[in-house]
Motif scaffolding. Structure first.
Motif, short mmCIF file in Angstrom:
data_model
loop_
_atom_site.label_atom_id
_atom_site.label_comp_id
_atom_site.label_asym_id
_atom_site.label_seq_id
_atom_site.Cartn_x
_atom_site.Cartn_y
_atom_site.Cartn_z
N SER A 268 72.53 7.76 -29.47
CA SER A 268 71.20 8.33 -29.31
C SER A 268 71.21 9.84 -29.49
O SER A 268 70.17 10.45 -29.67
CB SER A 268 70.67 8.01 -27.91
OG SER A 268 71.58 8.46 -26.94
N VAL A 269 72.38 10.41 -29.45
CA VAL A 269 72.48 11.85 -29.58
C VAL A 269 73.56 12.17 -30.61
O VAL A 269 74.60 11.52 -30.65
CB VAL A 269 72.84 12.51 -28.23
CG1 VAL A 269 73.15 13.97 -28.40
CG2 VAL A 269 71.73 12.32 -27.23
N ARG B 30 66.41 9.71 -31.01
CA ARG B 30 65.34 8.77 -30.65
C ARG B 30 63.96 9.37 -30.86
O ARG B 30 63.04 8.69 -31.24
CB ARG B 30 65.50 8.37 -29.18
CG ARG B 30 66.84 7.67 -28.96
CD ARG B 30 66.66 6.43 -28.14
NE ARG B 30 67.92 5.69 -28.11
CZ ARG B 30 68.52 5.32 -27.00
NH1 ARG B 30 68.00 5.61 -25.83
NH2 ARG B 30 69.64 4.65 -27.06
N SER B 31 63.84 10.63 -30.56
CA SER B 31 62.53 11.23 -30.77
C SER B 31 62.44 11.70 -32.21
O SER B 31 63.40 11.64 -32.97
CB SER B 31 62.34 12.41 -29.82
OG SER B 31 63.03 13.53 -30.31
N ASP C 150 68.49 14.88 -30.72
CA ASP C 150 68.00 13.61 -30.24
C ASP C 150 67.66 12.72 -31.43
O ASP C 150 66.84 13.09 -32.27
CB ASP C 150 66.76 13.87 -29.37
CG ASP C 150 66.40 12.64 -28.58
OD1 ASP C 150 67.07 11.62 -28.77
OD2 ASP C 150 65.46 12.72 -27.78
N THR D 103 62.99 17.58 -34.53
CA THR D 103 64.14 18.07 -35.28
C THR D 103 64.76 19.29 -34.61
O THR D 103 65.61 19.94 -35.18
CB THR D 103 63.73 18.45 -36.71
OG1 THR D 103 62.65 19.35 -36.64
CG2 THR D 103 63.34 17.25 -37.50
N ALA E 105 73.02 19.65 -29.54
CA ALA E 105 72.79 18.22 -29.36
C ALA E 105 71.41 17.88 -29.93
O ALA E 105 70.44 18.59 -29.67
CB ALA E 105 72.86 17.86 -27.89
N ILE F 267 68.08 19.36 -28.55
CA ILE F 267 67.70 19.20 -27.15
C ILE F 267 68.61 20.04 -26.26
O ILE F 267 68.30 20.29 -25.12
CB ILE F 267 67.73 17.72 -26.71
CG1 ILE F 267 69.06 17.07 -27.05
CG2 ILE F 267 66.59 16.96 -27.36
CD1 ILE F 267 69.19 15.67 -26.48
#
Lengths: 994, 321
Positions: free
Chosen positions: B137-138, B154-155, B152, B158, B150, B161
């Motif tokens: 996921s990361v 999933r979201s 993300d 761009t 890092a 996070i």
């Protein structure tokens, strides 16, 4: 395979503007959020240039109206004018390329299209040309019997002549005889009628017909044509198709003339052999032969009743082909496959169909053996340089010639001679050529000084050959006999070269000799250095100058001869250091002798270095030690706080360790950093203080300075630990805008201000002294007890400006001080000039001013002030009252500030300013005598205000400064308060008395 | 005995990259491998059969690292173009591009010649390494801008996070565990960021760290330093357990790893050799010339005794016992 449209290859780094980045980011975000392009039109969001959602207005479509993703234009959707189609039919608009071109493009196009128009192309040349081009284009795709482009002269594409065109216009079609077209229309009518009749007559027939029509639509006409003789007779001009000759038979010979089935067999075999890449050719052939063979075309399938014979396998073969290619398309064409494929194809296409690559050919490559290298050949080029010089040396030396009188010329000649000797004859020629016209270089061509030149050249060459000979010697000895220079020297009982050179050079003129010596030593020691001698002789190689001196010392010691007493290097050294160096040299020389050349030179140099060079050794030791330390030290573990983002924790499926805790302050770089920083600043301020003190307090005694500095430093130390609390600076700024105006208007004065700040530390102590004196006297006057040890004076809470005044105060000028009785006013009364009378005046004025204000506000307190203040003021004050009041109103901060910085400005303004301050103070003290608390708060707030203004003005200053002010602030404030309390108490007493 | 365990037989040569191959990585089950290189492509291979399966093209600059999710569905890659590409394995499309690692850098260019594989100094945007976390996921990337970032998956954002910028020089390598992010940097530190307790543990090795890799039991970190030494660190105490020497690693980013049994340490050398050391006594068990040029990357099969090596000479070789 998966070419992303966004991916371009950029060369270089584009200069990106902020807006570009943001817009791109937005675009990226938009793209990422569901791939805009894939969304249906009504779901796409229209955004304008800034990426905002476009709103068209409530009545014009809201967020999603036309133009961007729907119909319409920039101007909006405008309905066309209604045109009744009843009378004038809507014309079909003929679009041409011109409709889509810009003006300039159109102009371009029109300008370029120069040529014969088709109308006048009587013989069809242009058309032929076009057709040829067309054919060439098609040629690429169409396989032909002859590989490669067909020569234009051989194959002329058929073009339509004007006659054919005319015929076509008249209704003639290819393949028809030239006849009236009416019968055909007749035929059509008849055919229709017949169809209807057939449909009517029998169901069976109809079904058959339908089937035949659907399956073999194009055969229909053929089946029907025989019924009508007229029509058939029309088709008397067959279309002539040139079949490429693909067989090996003679022209016109057809081996399958009487056995067409074999032809078919052969064809199928051929197609089976063919690669899938040539499928097009196959299909083309199918078409070509389709009618003749009567074969079932692939793709039509086989009826259930039809026979399954060999010919039908073709169908499946084709199908298999298709599958095969499909697989290849899906599969990523691997490198290996692509490697192998072209080879196959090349094999196929490189050979003419029908030909085979011969297994053995008559043609043979004639090979020639490489030339035989003679056995004594050495693959190394020898330059004839030294030989030449040797040869030259054989010449008798030119006679010695006195140098020309012109010194410049002499120098020039000498220089050229050395250069020529070094670079060879070529240089001479070159310079001769270059300086032909230059009279200075006449000596080259045999003019003035030529004799001297030749002599000089000879000398130089001799020198050089000496060198080179020696060099060659050394090289030979070192390389061939594998012998070091030292060992050779030992064997031969030689001295080291440099000394021998000295001998040589002593015979030569002194100036030249040095040069030569250097040259020689350079050239000679270079090869020697590889063996380590060079290093060994230089124990002071860290310090080249010293090394030079050492070498000289050695020469002197071992050789005697001429001694240059005024050695350039040591001349500027002190006697003591020279002596020390000499001792060093002695020791070094001894060591060298002891560890004489037999020893490993490298080792020696290391020890020598240790012994004789101080800095270098320690460094070396240091690095070694460091290595050890690092080995011990690393790996070094440290631990810090680190706050992971909540999202990160979520994604890692962990509980946020900092959940619910407030966001941490930005991580400190390191504690050491700040410490260093503060100590630095403290040091700086100290230095600056001293400087400024020297400048500004020249009249002050040095002990006062010392005290002030000490105190300042102490304060700095204390203040490092003081927590930095953010104050709402802006609020104060808003309220007391005059302060902020100050800095805004007087930017140029800030420079002057900064030193003020820096001397604050000094000033405070000074003020403390003054204030202490003053308070004592005041206490005496008032009959109050003054705390004997006041930590800081009242003016701690003052503006820097006032402090500067204080700085300007003459310590000895104490006669004013007693005048002041109000503690808060002390500050301002200290605004002293060096001229006593003036000071006096200010003090008076300030007093009067204050009193005036008090009068206006609270009559009660006047008495108090009257009592405490000087009596003269009371008399004067009425007169002054009005003027001062006005002045204080009119006073502008900038003028005030200027006053601070220029002491010589008028006293009036200063006093006015003071008056204002006094008003403030008095207002404070008088407004609320009963509530001490509030009063205190006010005074504090005032202090803060001042503080804030100071902060603002000195915003560029370092952090530690703020600490300083603040910490100094607090005791001052408390002092203020206590003072005020005293006063208040006293006042109350008096009131009671009254 | 140990000699037998070490792969030394060339099973396959994977050719296809034009120019240097900068990284080669097994997937999580070891059936496939990915490689990337200076020809701006990522290639998917079956190393056991020696087949090239797919090519992923979209990068505009050289590709420095690639990593695949445990379920083999997604790829991430990074390289000279400051972006992290997030790919779909089967379609070969780029799902997302994380733009980042464009921080202003003013670090000492200690690794000037580390990029001598054809990079100029102006390249301050390159991303050195990427890794997926366990849940894919990361994506965590290590960049030349002295930071770990890092991203993300999933979201649709761009933006990173998390940005970890406590390094003081280019971050060369990154490793992830279930709860930690470990980065190795040219400033000589290996920093462990424990998400669970919110601590950063910095182990200063004193030498620029090229590459870090975790032991399979997760207790040790093997760090390849630029002084031609591999160092094995105990993760809990930060102790230096062993040093492995013999190879040359002075100017290139060379990978190192432990074998599947954690019995040996392996790494490439700048002279084209591969070295195998015994984990405990640090003796060179085996070394042989594998490539004609610098061995940039080594990757060990997670279960079998099989290794792939990538080199500047453009080949990837598969080694088995």
């Amino acid at each position: 395979m998966d070419l992303d449209e966004d991916d371009f290859v950029f060369f270089g780094t584009p200069i990106e503007r902020e807006e570009e980045i943001t817009s791109r980011k937005k675009k990226a975000v938009a793209e990422a959020s569901g791939q805009l392009r894939t969304l249906p039109v009504w779901k796409q969001e229209v955004t304008d240039e800034e990426g905002r959602r476009r709103f068209h207005g409530a009545f014009t479509g809201g967020f999603s109206a036309g133009y961007y993703n729907t119909v319409g234009s920039k101007e909006g959707w405008t309905p066309q004018k209604f045109v009744s189609s009843r009378k004038n039919r809507a014309e079909v608009k003929q679009q041409s390329i011109l409709n889509f071109l810009d003006e300039d493009e159109r102009a371009d196009l029109e300008g370029q299209s120069l040529g014969t128009s088709m109308q006048f192309d009587t013989f069809g040349f242009t058309a032929a040309e076009l057709a040829r081009k067309q054919a060439e284009k098609e040629q690429q795709q169409r396989p032909s019997a002859i590989p490669g482009p067909v020569p234009d002269e051989l194959v002329l594409p058929a073009t339509e002549s004007i006659g054919v065109k005319l015929l076509l216009k008249m209704g003639w079609r290819h393949g028809h005889s030239i006849k009236d077209s009416r019968p055909s229309s007749l035929y059509d009518a008849r055919r229709e009628a017949r169809k209807a009749f057939l449909a009517f007559s029998s169901d069976d027939a109809k079904a058959q017909l339908a089937e035949s029509e659907s399956v073999q639509g194009n055969l229909e006409s053929i089946t029907e044509q025989p019924t009508n003789d007229d029509v058939q007779s029309h088709q008397n001009t067959p279309v002539y198709v040139r079949n490429p000759k693909q067989d090996l038979h003679g022209l016109g010979f057809d081996p399958y003339k009487h056995a067409p089935e074999f032809r078919e067999k052969k064809r199928s075999r051929m197609s089976g052999k063919r690669e899938t890449g040539n499928r097009k050719a196959d299909s083309a052939k199918d078409n070509l032969f389709g009618f003749k063979s009567g074969n079932v075309a692939p793709g039509f399938g086989i009826g259930a009743l039809e026979e399954f014979d060999a010919e039908d396998e073709d169908v499946y073969a084709a199908g298999f082909d298709f599958v095969d290619t499909y697989v290849q398309e899906v599969e990523e064409p691997s490198k290996l496959m692509t490697d192998s494929k072209p080879k196959l194809l090349a094999k196929e296409t490189g050979v003419l169909p029908g030909f085979r690559v011969a297994s053995n050919s008559d043609y043979q490559l004639e090979r020639f053996d490489p030339p035989v290298i003679p056995k004594d050949f050495v693959p190394c080029h020898k330059f004839p340089g030294p030989l030449e010089t040797n040869y030259r040396l054989a010449d008798p030396p030119p006679p010695e010639v006195p140098p020309p009188e012109d010194n410049n010329l002499k120098l020039l000649i000498e220089g050229v001679a050395t250069l020529v000797a070094r670079c060879g004859k070529l240089y001479e020629d070159l310079s001769k050529e270059k300086n032909q016209s230059n009279p200075l270089f006449n000596f080259l061509t045999g003019g003035n000084g030529h004799d001297y030149y030749t002599r000089k050249l000879w000398e130089e060459q001799q020198k050089r050959t000496d060198q080179s000979r020696q060099q060659v010697d050394v090289k030979q000895s070192s390389s061939m006999r594998k012998m070091t220079a030292e060992s050779r020297g030992k064997i031969l009982g030689e001295r080291p070269l440099e000394r021998s050179i000295k001998d040589l050079s002593s015979s030569v003129a002194s100036a030249e000799g040095i040069q030569l010596q250097f040259n020689l030593s350079d050239t000679f020691t270079e090869p020697a250095s590889s063996s380590g001698l060079h290093e060994a002789v230089k124990p002071f190689k860290d310090d080249p100058a010293k090394q030079e001196r050492f070498e000289r010392f050695l020469k002197e010691k071992y050789q005697g001869g001429l001694r240059s007493t005024d050695s350039s290097g040591s001349s500027n050294m002190s006697e003591a250091s020279r002596a020390r160096e000499r001792l060093d040299f002695e020791a070094a020389a001894e060591a060298i002798q002891k560890g004489q050349w037999g020893k490993e030179s490298k080792h020696f140099s290391a020890t020598g270095g240790m012994q004789f060079t101080s800095g270098g050794v320690e460094q070396a030791k240091g690095t070694e030690a460091e290595d050890l330390i690092t080995k011990k030290m690393f790996p070094k573990r440290e631990e810090y706080q680190w706050r992971p983002a909540p999202v990160l924790c979520k994604r890692f499926d962990l509980i946020d360790p900092y959940m619910g805790k407030p966001a941490p302050a930005p991580r400190m770089r390191s504690k050491i950093d700040t410490l260093i920083f503060t100590s630095d600043s403290a040091k700086e301020t100290k230095v600056e203080e001293t400087i400024i003190a020297n400048r500004d307090f020249s009249m002050l005694q040095s002990d006062v300075q010392g005290i002030s500095q000490d105190v300042a430093i102490k304060e700095n130390e204390v203040e490092v630990e003081v927590e930095n609390v953010e104050r709402p600076v802006d609020l104060y700024k808003a309220i007391f805008s005059d302060d902020s105006d100050d800095e805004g208007e007087t930017t140029s004065l800030n420079k002057v201000e900064n030193p003020e700040k820096k001397i604050e530390a000094a000033t405070t102590t000074l003020n403390r002294l003054i204030a202490g004196d003053f308070l004592e006297s005041l206490g005496k006057e008032l009959g109050l007890e003054v705390p004997p040890d006041l930590p800081q004076s009242t003016n701690m809470a003052k503006t820097p400006a006032s402090q500067k005044e204080a700085a300007n105060t003459n310590v000895g000028d104490s006669n004013i001080l007693p005048v002041k009785n109000n503690p808060s006013s002390t500050v301002f009364s200290e605004t002293l000039n060096h001229e006593v009378p003036h000071n006096r005046k200010i003090a008076i004025e300030s007093r009067s001013d204050k009193n005036e204000v008090i009068h206006g506000k609270l009559a009660k307190s006047v008495g108090i002030y009257m009592e405490t203040g000087s009596t003269e003021n009371n008399l004067d004050k009425v007169d002054l009252e009005k003027r001062v009041h006005e002045d204080s109103k009119a006073k502008t901060p900038s003028s005030r500030r200027k006053n601070w910085n220029s002491n010589s400005s008028s006293e009036d303004e200063r006093s006015r300013k003071q008056s204002k301050r006094h008003r403030h103070r008095s207002g404070d003290s008088d407004s609320d005598s009963s509530s001490d608390h509030r009063d205190r708060y006010r005074s504090r707030s005032k202090g803060r205000k001042k503080e804030s203004s100071r902060e603002k003005s000195g915003s560029s200053r370092r952090h530690s400064k703020h600490h300083k002010h603040r910490s100094r602030d607090s005791p001052g404030r408390s002092r203020n308060d206590s003072d005020r309390e005293h006063r208040e108490a006293k006042r109350e007493k008096r009131r009671k008395r009254d | 005995m140990s000699e037998l365990e070490v792969p030394g037989k060339e099973a396959n040569v994977l050719k296809g990259h034009e120019g240097a191959v900068l990284a080669a990585r097994f997937n999580s089950d070891g059936n496939y491998c990915l490689s990337c290189g200076k020809d701006r492509t990522i290639r998917l291979w079956n190393p056991h059969r020696g087949i090239h399966i797919k090519t992923y093209k979209s990068h505009a600059r050289e590709v420095r690292d690639v990593h695949v999710t445990p379920d083999n569905s997604k790829l991430c890659s990074c390289g000279g173009d400051r972006q992290i590409f997030y790919w779909d394995v089967s379609t070969g499309r780029v799902i997302r591009k994380f733009r980042g690692h464009d921080g202003e850098t003013n670090c000492l260019l200690l690794l000037v010649d580390l990029y001598s594989t054809g990079l100029d100094l102006g390249d301050s945007h390159l991303v050195n390494a990427v890794k997926f976390n366990e849940y894919s996921s990361v994506v965590v990337s290590a960049g030349y801008d002295q930071s770990l970032r890092a991203w993300d998956c999933r979201s649709h954002s761009t933006e990173p996070i998390q940005v970890i910028d406590s390094f003081s020089d280019s971050v060369m390598s990154v490793c992830l565990t279930k709860s930690e992010i470990i980065g190795g940097s040219v400033d000589g530190t290996v920093r462990t960021f424990d998400i669970r307790i919110g601590r950063e543990i910095s182990d200063d090795l004193g030498q620029p760290v090229n590459c870090i890799s975790m032991s399979n039991d997760g207790n040790c970190i093997l760090a390849s330093c630029l002084d031609s030494t591999l160092r094995l660190l105990d993760r809990t105490s930060g102790e230096l357990l062993q040093e492995y020497k013999g190879h040359t690693c002075k100017s290139y980013k060379l990978d190192c790893c432990l074998t599947n049994t954690d019995a040996h340490v392996t790494g490439g050398s700048e002279d084209g050799f591969i070295y195998f050391w015994d984990l405990v006594d640090a003796s060179v068990v085996s070394s042989f010339r594998a490539h004609s040029s610098v061995v940039t990357s080594v990757s060990y099969h997670p279960k079998d005794s099989c290794m792939i090596t990538a080199s500047v000479d453009g080949t990837i070789r598969v080694w088995k016992t």
